[in-house]
Design a protein around this motif. Structure first.
Motif, short mmCIF file in Angstrom:
data_model
loop_
_atom_site.label_atom_id
_atom_site.label_comp_id
_atom_site.label_asym_id
_atom_site.label_seq_id
_atom_site.Cartn_x
_atom_site.Cartn_y
_atom_site.Cartn_z
N ALA A 211 0.70 -1.06 0.08
CA ALA A 211 0.00 0.01 -0.14
C ALA A 211 0.86 1.34 0.09
O ALA A 211 0.80 2.29 -0.63
N GLU A 212 2.01 1.42 0.73
CA GLU A 212 2.92 2.34 1.00
C GLU A 212 3.67 2.43 -0.46
O GLU A 212 3.85 3.74 -0.90
N ARG A 213 4.02 1.68 -0.90
CA ARG A 213 4.85 1.63 -2.08
C ARG A 213 3.99 2.15 -3.39
O ARG A 213 4.64 2.78 -4.09
N ILE A 214 2.71 1.80 -3.50
CA ILE A 214 1.84 2.47 -4.34
C ILE A 214 1.29 3.70 -4.14
O ILE A 214 0.46 4.51 -5.14
N GLY A 215 1.50 4.45 -3.00
CA GLY A 215 1.24 5.74 -2.55
C GLY A 215 -0.01 5.76 -1.75
O GLY A 215 -0.41 6.92 -1.68
N ILE A 216 -0.58 4.79 -1.08
CA ILE A 216 -1.61 4.94 -0.26
C ILE A 216 -1.09 5.30 1.17
O ILE A 216 -0.19 4.66 1.80
N ASN A 217 -1.61 6.54 1.47
CA ASN A 217 -1.23 6.96 2.85
C ASN A 217 -2.16 6.81 4.00
O ASN A 217 -3.49 7.04 3.75
N LEU A 218 -1.80 5.93 4.94
CA LEU A 218 -2.59 5.30 6.04
C LEU A 218 -2.92 6.35 6.87
O LEU A 218 -3.92 6.11 7.91
N ASP A 219 -2.28 7.46 6.98
CA ASP A 219 -2.80 8.61 7.85
C ASP A 219 -3.67 9.63 7.18
O ASP A 219 -4.08 10.71 7.75
N ALA A 220 -4.09 9.41 6.01
CA ALA A 220 -4.83 10.25 5.04
C ALA A 220 -6.30 10.49 5.72
O ALA A 220 -6.74 9.58 6.40
N PRO A 221 -6.99 11.67 5.62
CA PRO A 221 -8.31 11.44 6.02
C PRO A 221 -9.06 10.50 5.18
O PRO A 221 -9.01 10.27 3.97
N GLY A 222 -10.25 10.15 5.72
CA GLY A 222 -11.07 9.10 5.16
C GLY A 222 -10.49 7.71 5.46
O GLY A 222 -11.29 6.70 5.14
#
Length: 587
Positions: A211-222
């Protein structure tokens, strides 16, 4: 397993031809029943019908130690250093052999199983058995079929469709020729990840690293933090639900959906994603191992368990078609199966409607009422669910799961006598160390009978030394001993071991606070309770225990304030605590 493959190849039961030279020879079909979001089937173990999970993500047939002991199987050590790995890390294993293993109408002898890992309740049929040949997976219609394809290398094997309306994806090669699992390349938000087709996974999940490698931010809103998840390994892992812009596998694309991300990897270091039973329920699939391709069509409904309700977003929009074999159900089993499929995908209202029809057509089937009760619970209709459970148990008094579910509902309705009767009946039916026995232990504690829980917990802990739920079980035993005011030094060890294993879980700290209170270690009790309340400030038990510990340490006014706060959270807390001698003047 090579001998098993040869036997299967010699036992073709039917064939279908739709070109001059191409033939699909059917080895046999496993009937599939969806239970609690899991694809299951019945096999025979030494002559006895036994339910197993269908687990295309498992590289080998497996079962827990508790399963093996309950089935009377002899265990032997695995080769030195042999371990299994997956979600939650790695685990040591043993081996066993099933003398007579019945499947697909044939009995095989001395079939090997890995023994170990987290106990899911049932054994697992892995890819070493399921992917011996070409494999059709049609969970929505309750079947899994093995085929041998002859002279079909140039033809699409989506035989159930017309007009070329199907999707196709290439199977990714693996380094180990003995690994029969199905891997696919998936594109998420324009970035490629490697996915495993895993019918043993409750939902489609993506690893945190991918997830982090493809640019998903787990701290993002939502982004929503979820409950901890378990796999084969010894640890429970954190989860998050994230939004994705696009998801593509082969020629199918889904726009704007949601998916679960898990902390940690999938065990082998190369797998980024599990395409779980939710994805399989939404599709009719043919795993053409003979061609190294997967053919599939879209059944309709929700594709990912953690997506929003089905709408224009969570469904394929490229190269997909409705399943040409998806005729409307006509029989009670058809409706029941489709209802279970809806329930597994979180579509509770559709599940209730289908199971209504199943009951109308076959009103004497206990299993349909139990499934209907589960669907009603998912639809937040507990009173109606309780009535269904009454009917189900009147038709089948030995359905342990129905008894336990009714006990839970009776407790919620404050019918402690009825709940106790259900728990006692269920306890007479379960095997020592089973997942159901651990559930019964928890119910005995809630019924204020902690002494009856202890033998059940002792048995479970004894055979689950590397289970992901071991920390929770140790905490439950610590709590039961603390409530009963017995074996307090052993209880203290249980709590400390659980905390060391899983971290400072507020429930574990609450149990530790109780045991320290019983031992007269008031400063340690206050510390544990305050740490628990810092994470979960509205737990009446923790607040009440903190008040008692403060009063006994001389902080009378502060302690009385905590007791008052606990009573405000739960007006019954004082009466229940008093049943265990936990009063301001008590021990």
């Amino acid at each position: 397993m090579f001998r098993l493959a040869c036997l299967l190849i010699s036992a073709s039961l039917a064939s279908q031809a739709w070109a001059d030279s191409c033939q699909l020879m059917k080895y046999g079909t496993l009937p599939v029943e969806m239970l609690g979001g899991r694809a299951t089937t019945i096999v025979k173990i030494n002559g006895s019908d036994t339910r197993f999970d269908i687990d295309t993500g498992g590289f080998f047939n497996a079962m827990s130690r508790a399963n093996a002991l309950a089935l009377g199987l002899k265990l032997r050590p695995a080769p030195f250093g042999f371990r299994i790995s997956g979600v939650g890390g790695a685990a040591g294993v043993e081996f066993t052999q099933v003398r007579d293993f019945g499947i697909l109408g044939t009995t095989f002898h001395n079939v090997a199983f890995i023994v170990g890992g987290t106990d899911t309740g049932y054994g697992l049929l892995g890819a070493n058995l399921l992917d011996l040949a070409d494999l059709e997976i049609d969970l929505a219609h309750g079947k899994l079929t093995l085929f041998k394809a002859d002279h079909c290398s140039k033809l699409a094997l989506a035989y159930w469709t017309k007009g070329g309306n199907y999707n196709v994806a290439d199977i990714v090669s693996v380094d180990n020729p003995g690994d029969r699992r199905t891997f696919l390349d998936v594109t998420i938000n324009g970035k490629q990840v490697r996915a495993l087709l895993d019918s043993g996974a409750f939902a489609t999940v993506l690893s945190r690293g991918a997830a982090e490698r493809i640019g998903i931010n787990l701290d993002a809103p939502g982004v929503k933090a979820g409950m901890r998840s378990i796999g084969v390994g010894a640890k429970a892992v954190r989860t998050w639900t994230v939004r994705i812009d696009s998801f593509s596998v082969g020629t199918e694309t889904i726009q704007h959906s949601q998916m679960q991300v898990i902390d940690g990897g999938m065990g082998d270091g190369r797998t980024d994603m599990l395409l779980g039973v939710d994805f399989l329920l939404a599709h009719h699939m043919f795993i053409a191992n003979s061609q190294r391709k997967v053919y599939f069509t879209y059944n309709g409904g929700r594709v990912f368990t953690f997506a929003d309700a089905p709408g224009d977003s969570d469904k394929p929009d490229a190269g997909s078609a409705a399943d040409g074999s998806g005729a409307k159900p006509v029989s009670a089993p058809d409706y029941a199966l489709r209802g279970e499929a809806h329930l597994s995908r979180g579509e509770s209202k559709a599940a209730v409607a289908d199971l209504d029809q199943a009951i109308r057509l076959a009103p004497d089937q206990a299993a349909y009422y139990f499934s209907h009760a589960r669907a009603l619970m998912a639809d937040k209709q507990p009173d109606a669910a309780l009535a269904d459970l009454d009917k189900s148990i009147s038709l089948d008094a030995k359905n342990t799961d129905a008894l336990l579910m009714r006990a839970e509902l009776r407790l919620a309705h404050k019918d402690r006598t009825g709940a106790a009767a259900d728990v006692t009946a269920a306890n007479a039916l379960v095997s020592a160390g089973s997942t159901q026995a651990r559930a019964i232990a928890g119910l005995y504690i809630r019924l204020d009978q902690p002494a009856r829980a202890l033998p059940l917990l002792d048995d479970w802990i004894r055979v689950h030394g590397q289970d992901a739920m071991l920390g929770a079980a140790l905490n439950t035993r610590c709590w039961a001993r603390g409530l009963g005011n017995q074996m307090l030094k052993e209880a203290l060890r249980d709590c400390r071991k659980a905390i060391k294993r899983d971290g400072e879980n507020p429930d574990y700290l609450d149990s530790l606070g109780l045991v320290q209170l019983r031992l007269g270690h008031f400063a340690e009790s206050i510390k544990a309770y305050e740490q628990a309340l810092a994470q979960k400030p509205h737990v009446a038990w923790s607040r009440y225990g903190l008040g008692l510990a403060k009063i006994r340490s001389g902080q009378t006014d502060a302690g009385k304030a905590d007791l008052a706060a606990a009573r405000a959270l739960d007006p019954e807390i004082e009466a229940r605590a008093a049943r265990y001698g936990l009063t301001a003047a008590g021990p």
